[in-house]
Design a protein around this motif. Structure first.
Motif, PDB file in Angstrom:
ATOM      1  N   GLU A 181      16.500  51.706 -77.842  1.00 17.27           N
ATOM      2  CA  GLU A 181      17.049  52.132 -79.130  1.00 17.27           C
ATOM      3  C   GLU A 181      15.941  52.426 -80.135  1.00 17.27           C
ATOM      4  O   GLU A 181      16.023  53.372 -80.909  1.00 17.27           O
ATOM      5  CB  GLU A 181      17.967  51.055 -79.729  1.00 17.27           C
ATOM      6  N   ALA A 182      14.887  51.604 -80.136  1.00 19.88           N
ATOM      7  CA  ALA A 182      13.842  51.735 -81.152  1.00 19.88           C
ATOM      8  C   ALA A 182      12.899  52.903 -80.863  1.00 19.88           C
ATOM      9  O   ALA A 182      12.100  53.270 -81.712  1.00 19.88           O
ATOM     10  CB  ALA A 182      13.046  50.438 -81.251  1.00 19.88           C
ATOM     11  N   GLY A 183      12.963  53.455 -79.671  1.00 19.39           N
ATOM     12  CA  GLY A 183      12.069  54.552 -79.321  1.00 19.39           C
ATOM     13  C   GLY A 183      11.619  54.430 -77.880  1.00 19.39           C
ATOM     14  O   GLY A 183      12.267  53.772 -77.069  1.00 19.39           O
ATOM     15  N   GLY A 232      24.551  41.030 -77.339  1.00 20.99           N
ATOM     16  CA  GLY A 232      24.970  42.381 -77.691  1.00 20.99           C
ATOM     17  C   GLY A 232      24.704  43.310 -76.522  1.00 20.99           C
ATOM     18  O   GLY A 232      23.736  43.108 -75.787  1.00 20.99           O
ATOM     19  N   ALA A 233      25.540  44.336 -76.384  1.00 21.66           N
ATOM     20  CA  ALA A 233      25.346  45.281 -75.269  1.00 21.66           C
ATOM     21  C   ALA A 233      24.350  46.372 -75.678  1.00 21.66           C
ATOM     22  O   ALA A 233      24.630  47.563 -75.569  1.00 21.66           O
ATOM     23  CB  ALA A 233      26.675  45.877 -74.842  1.00 21.66           C
ATOM     24  N   SER A 234      23.180  45.949 -76.145  1.00 25.69           N
ATOM     25  CA  SER A 234      22.076  46.882 -76.410  1.00 25.69           C
ATOM     26  C   SER A 234      21.369  47.130 -75.083  1.00 25.69           C
ATOM     27  O   SER A 234      21.676  46.489 -74.073  1.00 25.69           O
ATOM     28  CB  SER A 234      21.109  46.249 -77.396  1.00 25.69           C
ATOM     29  N   SER A 235      20.373  48.004 -75.084  1.00 22.66           N
ATOM     30  CA  SER A 235      19.591  48.229 -73.857  1.00 22.66           C
ATOM     31  C   SER A 235      19.013  46.906 -73.370  1.00 22.66           C
ATOM     32  O   SER A 235      19.086  46.580 -72.187  1.00 22.66           O
ATOM     33  CB  SER A 235      18.457  49.221 -74.136  1.00 22.66           C
ATOM     34  N   ALA A 236      18.437  46.140 -74.290  1.00 20.82           N
ATOM     35  CA  ALA A 236      17.838  44.854 -73.907  1.00 20.82           C
ATOM     36  C   ALA A 236      18.910  43.856 -73.479  1.00 20.82           C
ATOM     37  O   ALA A 236      18.771  43.172 -72.460  1.00 20.82           O
ATOM     38  CB  ALA A 236      17.014  44.294 -75.065  1.00 20.82           C
ATOM     39  N   SER A 244      19.024  56.734 -85.854  1.00 20.77           N
ATOM     40  CA  SER A 244      19.355  56.436 -84.463  1.00 20.77           C
ATOM     41  C   SER A 244      20.827  56.715 -84.186  1.00 20.77           C
ATOM     42  O   SER A 244      21.702  56.342 -84.963  1.00 20.77           O
ATOM     43  CB  SER A 244      19.015  54.974 -84.190  1.00 20.77           C
ATOM     44  N   LEU A 245      21.085  57.385 -83.073  1.00 18.34           N
ATOM     45  CA  LEU A 245      22.457  57.735 -82.705  1.00 18.34           C
ATOM     46  C   LEU A 245      23.352  56.510 -82.589  1.00 18.34           C
ATOM     47  O   LEU A 245      24.497  56.522 -83.026  1.00 18.34           O
ATOM     48  CB  LEU A 245      22.460  58.432 -81.339  1.00 18.34           C
ATOM     49  N   THR A 246      22.820  55.453 -81.954  1.00 18.40           N
ATOM     50  CA  THR A 246      23.673  54.305 -81.655  1.00 18.40           C
ATOM     51  C   THR A 246      24.050  53.521 -82.909  1.00 18.40           C
ATOM     52  O   THR A 246      25.079  52.874 -82.942  1.00 18.40           O
ATOM     53  CB  THR A 246      22.997  53.377 -80.638  1.00 18.40           C
ATOM     54  N   ASP A 247      23.196  53.573 -83.944  1.00 18.06           N
ATOM     55  CA  ASP A 247      23.492  52.838 -85.180  1.00 18.06           C
ATOM     56  C   ASP A 247      24.251  53.674 -86.196  1.00 18.06           C
ATOM     57  O   ASP A 247      24.752  53.143 -87.179  1.00 18.06           O
ATOM     58  CB  ASP A 247      22.188  52.408 -85.862  1.00 18.06           C
ATOM     59  N   ALA A 248      24.292  54.982 -85.984  1.00 17.59           N
ATOM     60  CA  ALA A 248      24.729  55.887 -87.044  1.00 17.59           C
ATOM     61  C   ALA A 248      26.203  55.695 -87.389  1.00 17.59           C
ATOM     62  O   ALA A 248      27.036  55.511 -86.514  1.00 17.59           O
ATOM     63  CB  ALA A 248      24.479  57.322 -86.612  1.00 17.59           C
ATOM     64  N   THR A 249      26.511  55.766 -88.690  1.00 17.08           N
ATOM     65  CA  THR A 249      27.911  55.760 -89.108  1.00 17.08           C
ATOM     66  C   THR A 249      28.445  57.195 -89.158  1.00 17.08           C
ATOM     67  O   THR A 249      29.639  57.403 -89.147  1.00 17.08           O
ATOM     68  CB  THR A 249      28.088  55.090 -90.480  1.00 17.08           C
ATOM     69  N   ILE A 250      27.517  58.164 -89.234  1.00 17.38           N
ATOM     70  CA  ILE A 250      27.915  59.576 -89.211  1.00 17.38           C
ATOM     71  C   ILE A 250      27.044  60.302 -88.192  1.00 17.38           C
ATOM     72  O   ILE A 250      25.827  60.120 -88.168  1.00 17.38           O
ATOM     73  CB  ILE A 250      27.738  60.230 -90.601  1.00 17.38           C
TER      74      ILE A 250
END
Lengths: 324, 263
Positions: free
Chosen positions: B163-165, A93-97, A199-205
């Motif tokens: 993402e987690a903080g 996944g293109a997450s930070s990690a 969290s902004l990145t997960d938010a649906t709204i």
């Protein structure tokens, strides 16, 4: 080389399952197996979950050095597994990690990487990736060379969550950690979670405020609307640079790229740098005093008016209709 | 402290308009320093001010990228090196990282390499991380604050924006660090500094100077390429303006969002 597709399963992040769903399609087209790479401490359940979400089998490294995610020990295991098992494709996944881990592994393996992709297809037995570049102002097709695995990371909230099927079964194989604690240069001292906030990145709204909110106190009605909708609070660069709200809330070129189902822009004119971070949202609502603000060109619904009147009225109406 | 800052010259996305689309900008639009990189330079300068040492800027690009290095020199960096060679054209992130890593080894011992978290053109989030992999240095991405640094003990503690903080990580030096905007407020060079920087010599290193073969860099040394570039599909959104008082337009909007099952 095999036709298999390897996927790194990031802990505590739904992006792992979106990526597994995308990878299932690639593995089926290649005629290979889908293999979940599960790394962590006490992660047997995560391997079972990965099989439920579509993996054929799982390789599991369960070790105290893998407790919280760290780049070096994770990269060492994934690099070694890729060299030993020769998958055709390796996805994250293109997450930070995921973005940093994929880059590090690709360098160690000497293979090609397409980061932050919005589409993966298979052509002539190889991966072809599509990804936004120039902060969303262009779309590039990525062609890979001969090196394997072909690597890519998948942008968040582009592929749907697969449906879990607990009746699926698959083999789980344990693998050993590669680095011992003394070989690892970093140590995670702790994480200060942004508690209580969506969290902004997960938010649906997402409900965002810009220049029009006028100051830190101007975010109160914007936050109230976000709360009423169970959404996250966003901001434009002007609002962040003026010190009205922390940087973690910034959406746009030098902030976060988001793709919610609903994005409500309050007092945001719609500079190209802001649009770059949110214009692929499914539905955009713009609230702005200036009827000529560029944001209206990208919005499905617009309200021309004072956000300090419109936003509280919206909050009240949503609360009444949704019972929140 | 010996600090090396990686910077990149990129198309200026602020110039995008009805008269200049992304393809035109990419091909021939005005160039600027990658916005994140100013934060990387600033952090290097702050560390030098606190701990002594020097800041060296390193940029891989076409000959005109020297302007980007001069901008960093005007901010206060001690020296700058441009890696430029027609053989470098078309390089993917790893081919680029190979040249940067070879240049860092040529510069010699260092404590910290600093870069922006990503570039606004390729947006790979990869090159600096791949430099760390090739140098076998520790990698610290998305750094929002340096909490502690001890150049003598060769240790650093940073806060990473995840993402987690905010994640606090301690690490050994040397390390490669990418920074996010929150870390500082980049300084503006004075007119005198800009004039002084304009006169400074910037050495240009070729692929041969780095001891690399043509096959390791540029398009020849790359495993991915952009086979096609297009403008993004235009959105069909035709805005519907909801008229009336604040209460009336709010009600009309909620009606529509509920009817379309958006909420």
């Amino acid at each position: 080389m095999s036709n298999n597709v390897f996927v790194w399963i990031e802990q505590n992040d739904p992006i792992a399952w979106e990526t597994l769903g995308a990878a299932r399609g690639v593995a089926d087209q290649l005629g290979g197996q889908l293999v979940a790479l599960v790394l962590g401490e006490n992660v047997a359940n995560l391997a079972t979950e990965a099989i439920g979400y579509g993996a054929d089998r799982a390789l599991v490294a369960d070790d105290a050095t893998l407790g919280p995610y760290r780049l070096e020990p994770y990269a060492a295991i994934i690099t070694q597994l890729a060299q030993a098992h020769q998958p055709a494709v390796l996805l994250m996944g293109a997450s930070s990690a995921g973005l940093e881990l994929s880059a590090y592994v690709a360098a160690k393996l000497g293979v090609g990487l397409a980061p932050d992709c919005t589409e993966l297809t298979v052509e002539d037995g190889g991966l072809v990736a599509t990804r936004p570049v120039l902060v969303g102002n262009l779309v590039a097709k990525i062609a890979f060379g001969d090196a394997r695995p072909q690597m890519a990371t998948i942008r968040r909230r582009v592929y749907p969550m697969p449906t879990a099927d607990s009746s699926r079964s698959g083999e789980t194989t344990g693998v050993a950690a590669v680095l011992s604690e003394s070989d690892i240069p970093t140590k995670v001292e702790g994480v200060a979670a942004s508690s209580g906030q969506v969290s902004l990145t997960d938010a649906t709204i997402i409900v965002s405020g810009g220049r029009g909110v006028g100051g830190p106190e101007g975010f109160a009605p914007v936050q109230a609307l976000a709360d009423a909708l169970g959404g996250a609070l966003g901001a434009s660069r002007v609002a962040v640079d003026s010190g009205w709200i922390p940087y973690a809330h910034q959406v746009g070129q030098t902030g976060k790229t988001v793709q919610p189902d609903l994005y409500i822009a309050c007092g945001i004119s719609g500079a190209i740098q802001h649009l770059a971070g949110m214009k692929t949202s499914k539905v955009i609502v713009a609230i702005n005093k200036d009827p000529d603000a560029p944001i209206f060109k990208f919005a499905r619904y617009g309200i021309v008016g004072d956000l300090f009147e419109v936003v509280p009225a919206l909050t009240k109406e949503f609360k009444a209709r949704l019972g929140t | 402290m010996k600090i090396i800052v990686l910077i990149k010259q990129v198309p200026d996305t602020a110039q995008l308009s009805a008269n200049m689309n992304g393809l035109q900008l990419m091909a021939s639009g005005p160039r600027i320093i990658n916005p994140w990189d100013e934060y990387a330079i600033e952090e290097g300068l702050k560390l030098r001010e606190a701990h002594g040492g020097s800041v060296t800027l390193l940029c891989l690009g076409t000959p005109d990228a020297v302007e980007t290095l001069k901008r960093g020199l005007a901010m206060g960096a001690d020296e700058a090196v441009l890696i430029s060679d027609p053989q470098l054209a078309g390089g993917d992130s790893l081919a680029t990282a190979r040249a940067l890593a070879a240049a860092i080894e040529k510069i010699g011992a260092y404590d910290l390499v600093i870069a922006g978290r990503s570039s606004i053109d390729g947006g790979n989030f990869a090159t600096a991380v791949q430099v760390a992999a090739l140098l076998a240095a520790a990698q610290l991405s998305y750094v929002a604050a340096i909490k502690a640094i001890d150049p003598a003990a060769k240790t650093i503690t940073v806060e990473r924006l995840m993402e987690a903080g905010r994640e606090t990580v301690s690490s050994k030096l040397p390390a490669v660090m990418t920074v996010v905007k929150e870390i500082n407020e980049p300084r503006y060079p004075s007119f005198m500094q800009i004039r002084k920087a304009a006169k400074k010599d910037v050495p240009v290193w070729s692929v041969a100077d780095l001891g690399l073969d043509a096959g390791q860099v540029g398009a020849a040394g790359s495993q991915v390429k952009w086979s096609q570039i297009d403008l993004p599909p235009t959105r069909e959104a035709q805005v519907e303006i909801l008229e009336g008082t604040a209460e009336e337009s709010a009600k009309a909007l909620v009606d529509r969002l509920l009817a379309e099952k958006i909420i």
